[in-house]
Design a protein around this motif. Structure first.
Motif, PDB file in Angstrom:
ATOM      1  N   MET A   1       0.820  -1.182   0.000  1.00  0.00           N
ATOM      2  CA  MET A   1       0.000   0.000   0.000  1.00  0.00           C
ATOM      3  C   MET A   1       0.876   1.262   0.000  1.00  0.00           C
ATOM      4  N   THR A   2       2.002   1.199   0.692  1.00  0.00           N
ATOM      5  CA  THR A   2       2.912   2.342   0.741  1.00  0.00           C
ATOM      6  C   THR A   2       3.416   2.693  -0.650  1.00  0.00           C
ATOM      7  N   TRP A   3       3.725   1.663  -1.451  1.00  0.00           N
ATOM      8  CA  TRP A   3       4.207   1.903  -2.818  1.00  0.00           C
ATOM      9  C   TRP A   3       3.174   2.690  -3.618  1.00  0.00           C
ATOM     10  N   GLY A   4       1.904   2.321  -3.486  1.00  0.00           N
ATOM     11  CA  GLY A   4       0.843   2.996  -4.225  1.00  0.00           C
ATOM     12  C   GLY A   4       0.665   4.436  -3.801  1.00  0.00           C
ATOM     13  N   ILE A   5       0.684   4.677  -2.511  1.00  0.00           N
ATOM     14  CA  ILE A   5       0.517   6.047  -1.997  1.00  0.00           C
ATOM     15  C   ILE A   5       1.676   6.936  -2.452  1.00  0.00           C
ATOM     16  N   THR A   6       2.888   6.427  -2.347  1.00  0.00           N
ATOM     17  CA  THR A   6       4.041   7.238  -2.756  1.00  0.00           C
ATOM     18  C   THR A   6       4.050   7.465  -4.266  1.00  0.00           C
ATOM     19  N   LEU A   7       3.596   6.468  -5.041  1.00  0.00           N
ATOM     20  CA  LEU A   7       3.523   6.654  -6.489  1.00  0.00           C
ATOM     21  C   LEU A   7       2.491   7.722  -6.845  1.00  0.00           C
ATOM     22  N   ILE A   8       1.388   7.753  -6.137  1.00  0.00           N
ATOM     23  CA  ILE A   8       0.380   8.790  -6.369  1.00  0.00           C
ATOM     24  C   ILE A   8       0.948  10.167  -6.035  1.00  0.00           C
ATOM     25  N   LEU A   9       1.657  10.283  -4.916  1.00  0.00           N
ATOM     26  CA  LEU A   9       2.254  11.576  -4.545  1.00  0.00           C
ATOM     27  C   LEU A   9       3.292  12.018  -5.572  1.00  0.00           C
ATOM     28  N   LEU A  10       4.119  11.091  -6.034  1.00  0.00           N
ATOM     29  CA  LEU A  10       5.111  11.416  -7.060  1.00  0.00           C
ATOM     30  C   LEU A  10       4.426  11.863  -8.342  1.00  0.00           C
ATOM     31  N   SER A  11       3.352  11.190  -8.716  1.00  0.00           N
ATOM     32  CA  SER A  11       2.631  11.539  -9.939  1.00  0.00           C
ATOM     33  C   SER A  11       2.005  12.918  -9.837  1.00  0.00           C
ATOM     34  N   ILE A  12       1.513  13.277  -8.660  1.00  0.00           N
ATOM     35  CA  ILE A  12       0.940  14.608  -8.458  1.00  0.00           C
ATOM     36  C   ILE A  12       2.011  15.683  -8.643  1.00  0.00           C
ATOM     37  N   ILE A  13       3.211  15.414  -8.153  1.00  0.00           N
ATOM     38  CA  ILE A  13       4.311  16.367  -8.330  1.00  0.00           C
ATOM     39  C   ILE A  13       4.701  16.458  -9.802  1.00  0.00           C
ATOM     40  N   ILE A  78       7.389   2.956 -13.442  1.00  0.00           N
ATOM     41  CA  ILE A  78       6.860   4.324 -13.503  1.00  0.00           C
ATOM     42  C   ILE A  78       7.538   5.208 -12.459  1.00  0.00           C
ATOM     43  N   SER A  79       7.753   4.672 -11.272  1.00  0.00           N
ATOM     44  CA  SER A  79       8.421   5.433 -10.213  1.00  0.00           C
ATOM     45  C   SER A  79       9.841   5.805 -10.619  1.00  0.00           C
TER      46      SER A  79
END
Length: 139
Positions: A1-13, A78-79
């Motif tokens: 779940m942490t991977w998904g949350i951090t990927l979403i935050l990175l994508s927002i940036i 993607i990350s």
């Protein structure tokens, strides 16, 4: 779940124009993050590369947890790519400044990826969301 949350935050940036069109006050938040964007990108680039390596090393999961393995590999790719895009300045400064051939190849790669950054960011949001859902379904 942490991977998904951090990927979403990175994508927002990585996709500020998408965020700015939805929330007008997001510009102030993005301006606060901007000085750290290179370091965030550098960290995610290495984290993504490490994730790709660890996913490949656990290729045995491909027979038992196929969907989860593919999800992890896609999220890590993607990350790593978005991290490379955001942290390119620091990567160029710290790792490529002495090797002209590597610097030239990195500049060519950046030129190819730059027009796709917005689409990659949107894909990162989708894959990040799927990683969160998949972590509940498969783990």
């Amino acid at each position: 779940m942490t991977w998904g949350i951090t990927l979403i935050l990175l994508s927002i940036i990585a996709v500020p124009s998408l965020l700015l069109s939805k929330k007008p006050n997001a510009k102030e938040l993005l301006e606060k993050i901007e000085p750290y964007q290179g370091w965030i990108g550098l960290a995610f680039c290495f984290w993504g590369v490490w994730g790709i390596i660890s996913t490949i090393l656990s290729i045995g999961w491909l027979t038992t947890h196929t969907t989860w393995w593919i999800t992890l590999l896609a999220g890590n790719i993607i990350s790593a790519v978005l991290g490379f895009m955001l942290g390119f300045g620091l990567i160029n400064k710290f790792f490529l400044s002495k090797n002209e051939a590597a610097k030239e190849k990195a500049n060519l790669l950046r030129a190819k990826l730059a027009p796709k950054q917005g689409r990659l960011g949107i894909l990162g949001l989708i894959v990040g969301g799927w990683m969160i859902v998949a972590s509940f379904l498969f783990l």
